[in-house]
Write an enzyme that holds these catalytic residues in place. Structure first.
Site, short mmCIF file in Angstrom:
data_model
loop_
_atom_site.label_atom_id
_atom_site.label_comp_id
_atom_site.label_asym_id
_atom_site.label_seq_id
_atom_site.Cartn_x
_atom_site.Cartn_y
_atom_site.Cartn_z
N LYS A 198 0.85 -1.19 0.00
CA LYS A 198 0.00 0.00 0.00
C LYS A 198 0.88 1.24 0.00
O LYS A 198 1.51 1.56 1.00
CB LYS A 198 -0.91 0.04 1.22
CG LYS A 198 -1.98 1.13 1.04
CD LYS A 198 -2.48 1.72 2.34
CE LYS A 198 -1.95 3.09 2.65
NZ LYS A 198 -2.07 4.15 1.66
N VAL A 255 0.85 6.27 13.60
CA VAL A 255 0.27 5.24 12.74
C VAL A 255 0.97 3.90 12.99
O VAL A 255 0.34 2.84 12.99
CB VAL A 255 0.32 5.65 11.25
CG1 VAL A 255 -0.18 4.51 10.36
CG2 VAL A 255 -0.52 6.89 11.01
N GLY A 256 2.26 3.94 13.24
CA GLY A 256 3.00 2.71 13.56
C GLY A 256 2.42 1.98 14.76
O GLY A 256 2.34 0.75 14.78
N GLU A 273 9.35 0.92 10.94
CA GLU A 273 10.36 1.97 10.70
C GLU A 273 9.64 3.30 10.87
O GLU A 273 8.89 3.71 9.98
CB GLU A 273 10.91 1.87 9.27
CG GLU A 273 11.61 0.58 8.94
CD GLU A 273 13.03 0.54 9.47
OE1 GLU A 273 13.48 1.52 10.12
OE2 GLU A 273 13.70 -0.48 9.26
N CYS A 307 13.33 10.76 7.41
CA CYS A 307 13.12 10.25 8.77
C CYS A 307 14.37 10.40 9.62
O CYS A 307 14.29 10.68 10.80
CB CYS A 307 12.70 8.79 8.71
SG CYS A 307 13.80 7.78 7.72
N GLU A 404 9.15 15.71 15.75
CA GLU A 404 9.58 15.61 14.35
C GLU A 404 8.81 16.64 13.52
O GLU A 404 7.59 16.55 13.38
CB GLU A 404 9.27 14.19 13.84
CG GLU A 404 9.75 13.95 12.42
CD GLU A 404 9.44 12.53 11.93
OE1 GLU A 404 8.32 12.06 12.12
OE2 GLU A 404 10.34 11.91 11.34
P1 NAP Z 1 2.04 8.04 7.90
O1 NAP Z 1 1.03 9.08 7.92
O2 NAP Z 1 2.28 7.23 9.12
O3 NAP Z 1 1.67 7.09 6.68
C1 NAP Z 1 2.46 6.01 6.31
C2 NAP Z 1 1.61 5.00 5.57
O4 NAP Z 1 0.65 4.44 6.46
C3 NAP Z 1 0.81 5.59 4.42
O5 NAP Z 1 0.74 4.67 3.37
C4 NAP Z 1 -0.55 5.80 5.06
O6 NAP Z 1 -1.61 5.86 4.15
C5 NAP Z 1 -0.64 4.55 5.91
N1 NAP Z 1 -1.63 4.62 6.98
C6 NAP Z 1 -2.27 5.70 7.50
N2 NAP Z 1 -3.12 5.33 8.48
C7 NAP Z 1 -3.01 3.99 8.60
C8 NAP Z 1 -3.62 3.02 9.45
N3 NAP Z 1 -4.50 3.36 10.39
N4 NAP Z 1 -3.27 1.72 9.29
C9 NAP Z 1 -2.36 1.36 8.37
N5 NAP Z 1 -1.75 2.23 7.54
C10 NAP Z 1 -2.08 3.53 7.65
O7 NAP Z 1 3.47 8.60 7.49
P2 NAP Z 1 3.77 9.65 6.35
O8 NAP Z 1 3.25 10.95 6.80
O9 NAP Z 1 3.36 9.09 5.04
O10 NAP Z 1 5.37 9.63 6.35
C11 NAP Z 1 6.13 10.40 7.19
C12 NAP Z 1 6.60 9.59 8.39
O11 NAP Z 1 7.31 8.44 7.97
C13 NAP Z 1 7.56 10.36 9.26
O12 NAP Z 1 7.24 10.18 10.61
C14 NAP Z 1 8.91 9.70 8.94
O13 NAP Z 1 9.86 9.84 9.96
C15 NAP Z 1 8.52 8.30 8.71
N6 NAP Z 1 9.55 7.59 7.95
C16 NAP Z 1 10.35 6.68 8.58
C17 NAP Z 1 11.35 6.02 7.89
C18 NAP Z 1 12.23 5.01 8.58
O14 NAP Z 1 12.90 4.27 7.89
N7 NAP Z 1 12.26 4.95 9.89
C19 NAP Z 1 11.54 6.29 6.54
C20 NAP Z 1 10.72 7.23 5.91
C21 NAP Z 1 9.73 7.87 6.62
P3 NAP Z 1 -2.20 7.30 3.67
O15 NAP Z 1 -1.21 7.87 2.77
O16 NAP Z 1 -3.46 6.94 2.98
O17 NAP Z 1 -2.42 8.09 4.92
#
Ligand code: NAP
Ligand code: MG
Length: 505
Positions: A198, A255-256, A273, A307, A404
């Site tokens: 997804k 979300v994690g 992650e 991230c 963050e």
């Molecule tokens: P996000 O809002 O947590 O979304 C990540 C993914 O999860 C998206 O595909 C999102 O879909 C989906 N999602 C949303 N709600 C969900 C639920 N209830 N159940 C399952 N999946 C769900 O993160 P983001 O805003 O896209 O990305 C930014 C974050 O990613 C930052 O916190 C960053 O630090 C982190 N990140 C971490 C790493 C690492 O390796 N540690 C690498 C890159 C990014 P939708 O798009 O439809 O909301």
């Protein structure tokens, strides 16, 4: 196509295939079929103009069911289930070759969708993804079990078999849409798993294009399925699906936690992650010019939507002013342009929502008493641009120090000695990454051990490589992507015993 986006594509001579591809509406890819868009759709924006780029399907739990069913079938029957390791390896290697062939096409799609600078996108996001596929392809023929000498009464031959864990649910964020997806799929494919992916709803296009390359490379139907739409609807259905055997998630910490809970209910192992607020510690002997120069990449790259970005800098008090001066010089030199512009140092952030969230943090910083050495707002004009920002603070508890921001922003704080620097750096809920800047090897080694972070760099920040495991501790999650460590997440171990009979002799 919106006229402003057409003009953009013309100005920067975007490949005709890219224009044709993004112009259409986009549905799911399930069991080797590109599904027509029916029902509700989601708007997808182009970040440098803020205009509507295209629409994607808004998936449902039924779409997830269909994709998981296809993935399960491909795991147990059909070409993939019986494919030899060396053939699987060959498919991964040819996928990497095809990515290389189409690198610019993929990157142009990504830049239109996400806003990021095109040149680095080709080099890092796209070719970096091909590199990881090649690295993981090597493991396809090197999966090993063990034989064990057991002490159980009787005579036995005892061994372990390593098997693909099963159907993998992969959920990725919008900041590195293609690259993060490669982080999620390369290892499970090498292990022989099948996948339901997804993408983030803002940025699904590059992976939908990628499915064409999968077909060309000979990846059998059902091995990689892509379902697009809202995370709250399909992400949740996917993470908690009983037909899924492993959940691999990259995204935010809140979300994690939800994904972890859903996977827990289904008893699926999970890799998370998550977010970060990674410290950089610069001691009195640090090469501050080099540090400042590195922030082009470690802080401002991808408009700070990284991230592991070094978003907190602790500098020895004796060199605080000098550090801020160096950093401001770098931040002011960055050219804000659309990602397609060859002179772009920093593109827009992904969406209006992300820009507004960053600007709210700047307001919070002002209210809490942070100083702004440069930036702190958005430039006038269209698109979701945010100025590269350097803040100063002396209180580690400020929100701009603890949380963050996920934008082009760095906060600089002073310290007086090593213990204090480490205490400040470790005083944070995240522990994804960190760096230590010093010429004193003993000090560097002490700090490497004491810094709470999944990756630690000395005199650099944000180096990554296919061979090196990446992933955090504390609220930054658990498990690793890349390196041999990641492969292990996609294999399960079966203990096998042969009872040896007494025989006739
Ligand atoms: P996000 O809002 O947590 O979304 C990540 C993914 O999860 C998206 O595909 C999102 O879909 C989906 N999602 C949303 N709600 C969900 C639920 N209830 N159940 C399952 N999946 C769900 O993160 P983001 O805003 O896209 O990305 C930014 C974050 O990613 C930052 O916190 C960053 O630090 C982190 N990140 C971490 C790493 C690492 O390796 N540690 C690498 C890159 C990014 P939708 O798009 O439809 O909301
Ligand atoms: Mg977009």
């Amino acid at each position: 196509m919106d006229p402003a986006i057409s003009a953009l594509c013309e100005r920067y001579r975007v490949d005709r295939r890219v224009v044709d591809f993004v112009s259409g509406e986009h549905g799911h890819y399930v069991d080797g079929e590109r599904l027509a868009v029916t029902g509700e759709t989601l708007d997808v924006g182009e970040p440098s103009t803020g205009r509507l780029l295209t629409r994607i399907a808004s998936g449902t739990a039924a779409d997830i069911d269909a994709a998981v069913t296809a993935a399960r079938r491909a795991l147990t029957t059909g070409a993939w289930a019986v494919m030899r390791p060396n053939e699987r390896q060959r498919v991964l290697l040819s996928l990497a070759d095809l990515i290389e062939r189409d690198a610019r096409v993929i990157a142009e799609i990504e830049t239109l969708d996400n806003g990021k600078a095109l040149g680095p996108c080709i080099e890092m996001d796209v070719l970096g993804g091909a590199d990881l596929l090649r690295y993981m392809a090597g493991f396809a023929t090197r999966i090993e079990g063990a034989t064990r000498e057991v002490s159980a009464p009787g005579e036995h031959v005892a061994m372990t078999l390593r098997e693909p864990v099963g159907v993998v649910a992969a959920i990725v964020p919008w900041n590195w849409p293609f690259n993060m997806a490669m982080w999620k799929i390369a290892a499970p494919l090498a292990a022989g798993c099948t996948i339901v992916l997804k993408p983030a709803q803002q940025t699904s296009l590059s992976m939908l294009y990628f499915t064409r390359l999968c077909e060309e490379a000979g990846l059998p139907p059902g091995v990689l399925n892509v379902v697009v739409g809202r995370g709250g609807v399909i992400g949740d259905a996917l993470a908690g699906h009983p037909g899924v055997s492993k959940v691999s998630f990259t995204g935010s910490t809140p979300v994690g936690r939800q994904v972890g809970a859903a996977a827990g209910r289904a008893l699926s192992p999970v890799t998370l992650e998550l977010g970060g607020k990674s410290p950089m510690i610069a001691f009195a002997d640090a090469d501050l010019a080099a540090l400042a120069e590195s922030t082009r990449f470690s802080v401002f790259f991808n408009a700070g939507q990284v991230c592991s970005a070094g978003s907190r800098l602790y500098v020895h008090r004796s060199r605080f002013d000098e550090a801020v001066e160096f950093l401001v010089r770098v931040a002011r030199s960055l050219r804000l342009r659309p990602g397609l512009d060859p002179e772009c140092d920093m593109g827009p952030v992904v969406s209006a929502g992300q820009r507004d969230s960053i600007l709210r943090y700047f307001d919070a910083g002002r209210e809490e008493g942070a100083g702004f050495a440069c930036g702190g707002d958005a430039p006038a004009g269209e698109g979701y641009f945010v100025k590269p920002t350097v803040m100063t603070a002396s209180d580690n508890r400020l929100r701009v120090v603890q949380e963050e921001i996920f934008g082009p922003a760095l906060v600089v704080l002073p310290f007086d000695d090593e213990d204090e620097a480490l205490a400040l750096a470790n005083d944070n809920e995240y522990a994804l990454a960190g760096s230590v800047w010093t010429k004193d090897l003993d000090r560097a080694l002490r700090c490497v051990r004491r810094l709470e972070a999944g990756s630690v760099w000395v005199n650099a920040h944000d180096l990554v490589d296919s061979a090196m495991p990446f992933g955090g501790f504390k609220s930054s999650g658990f498990g690793k992507d890349m390196g041999p460590e990641q492969l292990a997440h996609f294999l399960r171990t079966k203990a096998v015993w042969f009872q040896v009979g007494a025989g006739e002799g």
